[in-house]
Design an enzyme around this catalytic site. Sequence first.
Site, short mmCIF file in Angstrom:
data_model
loop_
_atom_site.label_atom_id
_atom_site.label_comp_id
_atom_site.label_asym_id
_atom_site.label_seq_id
_atom_site.Cartn_x
_atom_site.Cartn_y
_atom_site.Cartn_z
N LYS A 53 0.75 -1.40 -0.32
CA LYS A 53 -0.10 -0.03 -0.25
C LYS A 53 1.33 1.30 -0.02
CE LYS A 53 -4.14 -2.60 2.03
NZ LYS A 53 -4.35 -2.95 3.03
N GLN A 97 -4.63 -1.54 9.01
CA GLN A 97 -5.15 -3.26 8.71
C GLN A 97 -5.40 -4.22 9.83
OE1 GLN A 97 -2.86 -3.34 5.57
NE2 GLN A 97 -4.24 -5.70 5.67
N ASP A 120 -11.14 2.38 3.89
CA ASP A 120 -11.56 0.86 3.33
C ASP A 120 -13.43 0.75 3.53
OD1 ASP A 120 -9.84 -0.99 3.42
OD2 ASP A 120 -9.49 -1.29 5.86
#
Length: 313
Positions: A53, A97, A120
């Site tokens: 990422k 995460q 997200d």
Amino acid sequence: MSATILDGNKIAAEIRSEVAAEVKVLTAAGLRPGLAVILAGDNPASEIYVRGKVKSCEETGIYSEKHAPPATVSTQELLDLINSLNRREEIDGILVQLPLPEHVDAKKVLLAVSPAKDVDGFHPMNVGYLSTQRPGLVPCTPAGVVEILKRSHIPIAGQDAVIVGRSDIVGKPVAMLLINANATVTVCHSKTRDLAGVCRRADILVAAIGRPGMITRDFVKPGATVIDVGINKVTDPAEFQRFFAGNAKREESFRAKGSTLVGDVHPQVAEVAGAVTPVPGGVGPLTIAMLMANTVRAAKLRRGHTVQELLRA
Ligand code: NDP
């Protein structure tokens, strides 16, 4: 007949270059989009994902910063970190995460991310925006599934779409996106009766199950589009043979690495489907590309007119 292979790497590269062009315009105006990634503890798989990422941010020009508290971090410390990121103007996206260390209250932590920075798309506020067709942030993998269909010119409106899997992070948001795009959607799960029969009605079949090669050719209507979200690691040579016998390239790599990735769709499905996504190289690459797109989208939504006008100019 052999299916068209929908190349996720190519589509992801297209999206990244569009994002990079927008980031360039915003950066020149002093509004460089920024993403903060929180990686708590030392899960090796998570470290690899986070590295990917951060690298993608570098490629697209997005500012990124990584926060890596130790595995002993408390829920309160994570909440404090998120609150400070929520307040920072130059941070457009916050990504936590998963998985978090076991003693951490993950739900509480995720809920603390400002919905405006929830790249997200998991915050209940964004889930609500999606289901009521309001502008918000959409989960990356499901958004990637729809990008593959649209950019491959596969019709969605009026088509029968069947999704196998009803998780909050994949199955349900894919269903919502396809309903919003005017497909007729059926969502299947472990209690569905005659799964193969239901799947055979699909013009678009999306597999998000987590079971290697479960969707075999008898689940697929000839000519259907099959999108394989599953990522499963195969290490057993007998299982490998069940999927890839006679595939010399795969055999060579399996011998060298001792493992290979297979989706939820059996490779033989390519003999009946009209189009399929491969694993690897299908939906997977879209997930990070859509995270980059979401970071710019978050900047557009949160920073409002200034950013939108710059990008229209
Ligand atoms: P979950 O385990 O959360 O959900 C799996 C779903 O599949 C559940 O709804 C479950 O039904 C259903 N299911 C399981 N077994 C069967 C069965 N025998 N028949 C019918 N339905 C079944 O998984 P996720 O949604 O998180 O992930 C799905 C797959 O996608 C995984 O392989 C994962 O690795 C992959 N993935 C890939 C990503 C990418 O970037 N490409 C990102 C995220 C996930 P029930 O609800 O009844 O239990």
